[in-house]
Design a protein around this motif. Structure first.
Motif, PDB file in Angstrom:
ATOM      1  N   ASP A  68       0.571  -1.518   0.257  1.00 47.18           N
ATOM      2  CA  ASP A  68       0.137  -0.366   0.378  1.00 47.18           C
ATOM      3  C   ASP A  68       0.617   0.724   0.129  1.00 47.18           C
ATOM      4  OD1 ASP A  68      -2.358  -1.576  -0.760  1.00 47.18           O
ATOM      5  OD2 ASP A  68      -2.915  -1.266   2.006  1.00 47.18           O
ATOM      6  N   ASP A  69       1.852   1.356   0.276  1.00 43.21           N
ATOM      7  CA  ASP A  69       3.182   2.384   0.739  1.00 43.21           C
ATOM      8  C   ASP A  69       3.303   2.466  -0.414  1.00 43.21           C
ATOM      9  OD1 ASP A  69       2.384   2.690   3.807  1.00 43.21           O
ATOM     10  OD2 ASP A  69       3.920   2.091   4.243  1.00 43.21           O
ATOM     11  N   ALA A  70       3.796   1.668  -0.792  1.00 40.74           N
ATOM     12  CA  ALA A  70       4.449   1.221  -2.548  1.00 40.74           C
ATOM     13  C   ALA A  70       4.053   2.123  -3.745  1.00 40.74           C
ATOM     14  CB  ALA A  70       4.910   0.590  -2.839  1.00 40.74           C
ATOM     15  N   ASN A  71       2.775   2.268  -3.130  1.00 44.55           N
ATOM     16  CA  ASN A  71       1.159   2.364  -4.914  1.00 44.55           C
ATOM     17  C   ASN A  71       1.016   3.806  -3.929  1.00 44.55           C
ATOM     18  OD1 ASN A  71      -0.053   0.473  -5.944  1.00 44.55           O
ATOM     19  ND2 ASN A  71       0.046  -1.016  -4.302  1.00 44.55           N
ATOM     20  N   ILE A  72       1.088   3.979  -2.662  1.00 43.07           N
ATOM     21  CA  ILE A  72       0.692   5.835  -2.595  1.00 43.07           C
ATOM     22  C   ILE A  72       2.286   6.452  -3.121  1.00 43.07           C
ATOM     23  CG2 ILE A  72       0.630   6.938  -0.900  1.00 43.07           C
ATOM     24  CD1 ILE A  72      -1.409   5.014   0.310  1.00 43.07           C
ATOM     25  N   ASN A  73       2.746   6.333  -3.048  1.00 45.73           N
ATOM     26  CA  ASN A  73       4.200   6.759  -3.145  1.00 45.73           C
ATOM     27  C   ASN A  73       4.658   7.275  -4.934  1.00 45.73           C
ATOM     28  OD1 ASN A  73       5.258   7.067  -0.526  1.00 45.73           O
ATOM     29  ND2 ASN A  73       6.589   5.218  -0.423  1.00 45.73           N
ATOM     30  N   VAL A  74       4.658   5.665  -5.030  1.00 44.08           N
ATOM     31  CA  VAL A  74       4.283   5.315  -6.977  1.00 44.08           C
ATOM     32  C   VAL A  74       3.884   6.457  -7.108  1.00 44.08           C
ATOM     33  CG1 VAL A  74       4.115   4.359  -9.112  1.00 44.08           C
ATOM     34  CG2 VAL A  74       5.400   3.392  -6.892  1.00 44.08           C
ATOM     35  N   GLU A  75       2.451   6.860  -7.161  1.00 43.13           N
ATOM     36  CA  GLU A  75       1.266   7.536  -7.372  1.00 43.13           C
ATOM     37  C   GLU A  75       1.276   9.603  -7.304  1.00 43.13           C
ATOM     38  OE1 GLU A  75      -2.267   8.493  -8.526  1.00 43.13           O
ATOM     39  OE2 GLU A  75      -1.411   7.488  -9.349  1.00 43.13           O
ATOM     40  N   LYS A  76       2.595   9.058  -5.834  1.00 36.75           N
ATOM     41  CA  LYS A  76       2.315  10.525  -5.641  1.00 36.75           C
ATOM     42  C   LYS A  76       2.789  11.495  -6.699  1.00 36.75           C
ATOM     43  CE  LYS A  76       1.921  11.054  -0.808  1.00 36.75           C
ATOM     44  NZ  LYS A  76       2.395  11.313   0.278  1.00 36.75           N
ATOM     45  N   GLN A  77       4.574  10.851  -7.060  1.00 33.58           N
ATOM     46  CA  GLN A  77       5.388  10.902  -7.804  1.00 33.58           C
ATOM     47  C   GLN A  77       4.907  10.725  -9.569  1.00 33.58           C
ATOM     48  OE1 GLN A  77       8.770  12.389  -7.283  1.00 33.58           O
ATOM     49  NE2 GLN A  77       8.628  12.249  -9.177  1.00 33.58           N
ATOM     50  N   ARG A  78       3.757   9.413  -9.519  1.00 32.37           N
ATOM     51  CA  ARG A  78       3.349   9.625 -11.232  1.00 32.37           C
ATOM     52  C   ARG A  78       2.623  11.239 -11.118  1.00 32.37           C
ATOM     53  NH1 ARG A  78      -1.400  10.244 -13.330  1.00 32.37           N
ATOM     54  NH2 ARG A  78      -2.468  10.335 -11.519  1.00 32.37           N
ATOM     55  N   GLY A  95      -4.155  -1.297 -14.861  1.00 37.68           N
ATOM     56  CA  GLY A  95      -2.887  -1.361 -15.202  1.00 37.68           C
ATOM     57  C   GLY A  95      -2.740  -0.731 -14.182  1.00 37.68           C
ATOM     58  N   GLY A  96      -2.472   1.024 -13.370  1.00 42.72           N
ATOM     59  CA  GLY A  96      -2.346   0.765 -12.222  1.00 42.72           C
ATOM     60  C   GLY A  96      -1.074   0.660 -12.003  1.00 42.72           C
ATOM     61  N   MET A  97      -0.544   0.610 -10.628  1.00 41.81           N
ATOM     62  CA  MET A  97       1.191   0.795 -10.267  1.00 41.81           C
ATOM     63  C   MET A  97       2.136  -0.246 -11.234  1.00 41.81           C
ATOM     64  SD  MET A  97       2.725   0.248  -6.518  1.00 41.81           S
ATOM     65  CE  MET A  97       4.386  -1.018  -6.946  1.00 41.81           C
ATOM     66  N   ALA A  98       1.065  -1.334 -11.194  1.00 40.30           N
ATOM     67  CA  ALA A  98       1.580  -2.362 -11.889  1.00 40.30           C
ATOM     68  C   ALA A  98       2.123  -2.343 -13.246  1.00 40.30           C
ATOM     69  CB  ALA A  98       0.328  -3.754 -12.227  1.00 40.30           C
ATOM     70  N   LEU A  99       1.066  -0.856 -13.898  1.00 43.37           N
ATOM     71  CA  LEU A  99       2.127  -0.855 -15.405  1.00 43.37           C
ATOM     72  C   LEU A  99       2.698   0.316 -15.420  1.00 43.37           C
ATOM     73  CD1 LEU A  99       0.692  -0.376 -18.412  1.00 43.37           C
ATOM     74  CD2 LEU A  99      -0.408   1.488 -18.095  1.00 43.37           C
ATOM     75  N   GLY A 100       2.918   1.045 -14.319  1.00 43.40           N
ATOM     76  CA  GLY A 100       3.652   1.558 -14.569  1.00 43.40           C
ATOM     77  C   GLY A 100       4.983   1.400 -14.413  1.00 43.40           C
ATOM     78  N   THR A 101       4.808   0.036 -13.536  1.00 44.66           N
ATOM     79  CA  THR A 101       6.504  -0.166 -12.796  1.00 44.66           C
ATOM     80  C   THR A 101       6.645  -1.124 -14.170  1.00 44.66           C
ATOM     81  OG1 THR A 101       5.133  -2.632 -12.276  1.00 44.66           O
ATOM     82  CG2 THR A 101       6.013  -0.671 -10.473  1.00 44.66           C
ATOM     83  N   MET A 102       5.826  -2.055 -14.721  1.00 41.95           N
ATOM     84  CA  MET A 102       6.296  -2.483 -16.032  1.00 41.95           C
ATOM     85  C   MET A 102       6.929  -1.527 -17.464  1.00 41.95           C
ATOM     86  SD  MET A 102       3.470  -4.777 -18.435  1.00 41.95           S
ATOM     87  CE  MET A 102       2.838  -3.583 -19.295  1.00 41.95           C
ATOM     88  N   VAL A 103       5.719  -0.627 -17.382  1.00 39.14           N
ATOM     89  CA  VAL A 103       6.646   0.048 -18.726  1.00 39.14           C
ATOM     90  C   VAL A 103       7.962   1.141 -18.199  1.00 39.14           C
ATOM     91  CG1 VAL A 103       5.740   2.346 -19.431  1.00 39.14           C
ATOM     92  CG2 VAL A 103       4.310   1.081 -19.443  1.00 39.14           C
ATOM     93  N   THR A 150      10.713   2.690  -9.798  1.00 40.87           N
ATOM     94  CA  THR A 150       9.848   3.303 -10.769  1.00 40.87           C
ATOM     95  C   THR A 150       9.800   4.956 -10.427  1.00 40.87           C
ATOM     96  OG1 THR A 150       8.388   1.654 -11.148  1.00 40.87           O
ATOM     97  CG2 THR A 150       7.734   3.075 -11.571  1.00 40.87           C
ATOM     98  N   ILE A 151       9.945   4.919  -9.295  1.00 37.89           N
ATOM     99  CA  ILE A 151      10.357   6.952  -8.413  1.00 37.89           C
ATOM    100  C   ILE A 151      11.071   7.610  -9.231  1.00 37.89           C
ATOM    101  CG2 ILE A 151      10.367   7.945  -6.827  1.00 37.89           C
ATOM    102  CD1 ILE A 151       8.425   5.920  -5.328  1.00 37.89           C
ATOM    103  N   THR A 152      12.194   6.382  -8.507  1.00 42.75           N
ATOM    104  CA  THR A 152      13.521   6.656  -9.877  1.00 42.75           C
ATOM    105  C   THR A 152      13.750   7.831 -10.968  1.00 42.75           C
ATOM    106  OG1 THR A 152      14.823   5.877  -7.779  1.00 42.75           O
ATOM    107  CG2 THR A 152      16.130   6.928  -9.500  1.00 42.75           C
TER     108      THR A 152
END
Length: 332
Positions: free
Chosen positions: A44-54, A183-191, A236-238
């Motif tokens: 959940d924390d990972a998803n939140i952090n990725v979404e903020k940076q996205r 997709g959500g975070m899954a798509l983002g990390t995959m891409v 992904t965030i980096t």
């Protein structure tokens, strides 16, 4: 010892063993539940952090895209009109522009600039048409040529639909159809070079039907997968931060050049009003003003023509260096 007593002793021992195993199983289930809760929290924390940076990266690229089209609608349009009035122009290239691979500004260069401007107008990106539905994001990430090629030349770019078909990163950043499809975070990390996190989430929970030891082992497996997802989220965030950094730099430099070009155009208008439109009859100071306006127009075109992302959605590694060179050229 009589047989009934032996049977009774064996039955008692079995009951005690069963009770111990029962307690152990309950403890394993309780521990497995706690471990799964930790795993969920990590994901959940990972998803939140990725979404903020996205969202942050989206905002930066969108702002940059709007600034680019504003430059075309504003100072570039004004430059085309003002400089186009001058006749018999002979422009000598400057060393800083040669360093950037920019050729001398000729009548052909002016024609190319006009064509770029007209192409963007025809694509629905000019004259205050607005940049809604992710088109600003695409214009921030791409140069004009890439954008028009992805969306279809002559087709109004009112959304990301045309671009998203060829660039999943932009679709995800803009919350486009691919992300909406689950997709959500899954798509983002995959891409962006990571793993697909989604399947790991599906195996959390439903452990009480398992034996205690099995549930505990599954919980530990979930925790390891959650940690992997966390690490991939950091990657992904980096990558998103790198895109944001380059886009921010490009946007700031574009703003500076735009301000300088606007001043140069004002000066050029004064030159024309005082000395006419024949460059061959300009005084040395008037020719210097002309050259200065050309320089800033070329720099703006250079930065607009420099893409942040390639067609596959990866950061163009050479972009940062080119933008830094453009920045150096501003004050020369």
């Amino acid at each position: 010892m009589p047989i009934p007593i032996i049977i009774g002793a064996v039955a008692g021992a079995a009951a005690i063993y069963g009770a111990v195993k029962g307690v152990s199983g309950a403890m394993d289930h309780s521990k497995a539940k706690d471990i799964n809760a930790d795993a969920r929290s990590i994901v959940d924390d990972a998803n939140i952090n990725v979404e903020k940076q996205r969202q942050s990266t989206f905002n930066i690229l969108e702002k940059y895209g709007k600034r680019k089209i504003t430059a075309f609608d504003g100072v570039i349009s004004d430059f085309i009109h003002t400089f186009g009035r001058i006749k018999n122009v002979e422009i000598v290239n400057t060393p800083e522009l040669e360093k950037l691979g920019i050729n001398d500004f000729s009548s052909q260069s002016l024609s190319d600039l006009r064509q770029d401007y007209q192409a963007l107008k025809d694509a629905g990106l000019g004259l205050g048409a607005g940049l809604g539905g992710g088109a600003a994001l695409a214009f921030g990430a791409y140069n004009g040529t890439m954008l028009l090629a992805a969306a279809g030349t002559g087709t109004a770019i009112s959304s990301l639909s045309g671009v998203a078909a060829t660039n999943a990163t932009l679709a995800w950043l803009g919350g486009g159809t691919l992300a909406a499809g689950g997709g959500g975070m899954a798509l983002g990390t995959m891409v962006l070079g990571g793993i697909v996190a989604g399947p790991a989430l599906a195996i959390f929970g439903h452990i009480m039907g398992n034996k205690g030891e099995e549930a505990l082992n599954n919980a530990y497996s979930n925790l390891e997968q959650a940690r992997t997802i966390r690490d991939e989220a950091k990657l992904t965030i980096t990558k998103l931060q790198a895109i944001s950094q380059v886009s921010t730099l490009a946007s700031e430099i574009l703003q500076k050049i735009t301000i300088q070009l606007r001043r140069s155009i004002e000066n050029l208008s004064e030159v024309i009003s005082q000395e006419g439109t024949d460059y061959q009859k300009f005084s040395p100071s008037a020719k210097k003003v002309t050259l200065e306006s050309v320089k800033f127009a070329q720099l703006i075109k250079a930065i607009i023509d420099t893409p942040i992302l390639d067609k596959d959605g990866n950061l163009v590694l050479s972009t940062k260096k080119k933008i830094e060179n453009i920045q150096t050229s501003i004050d020369i």
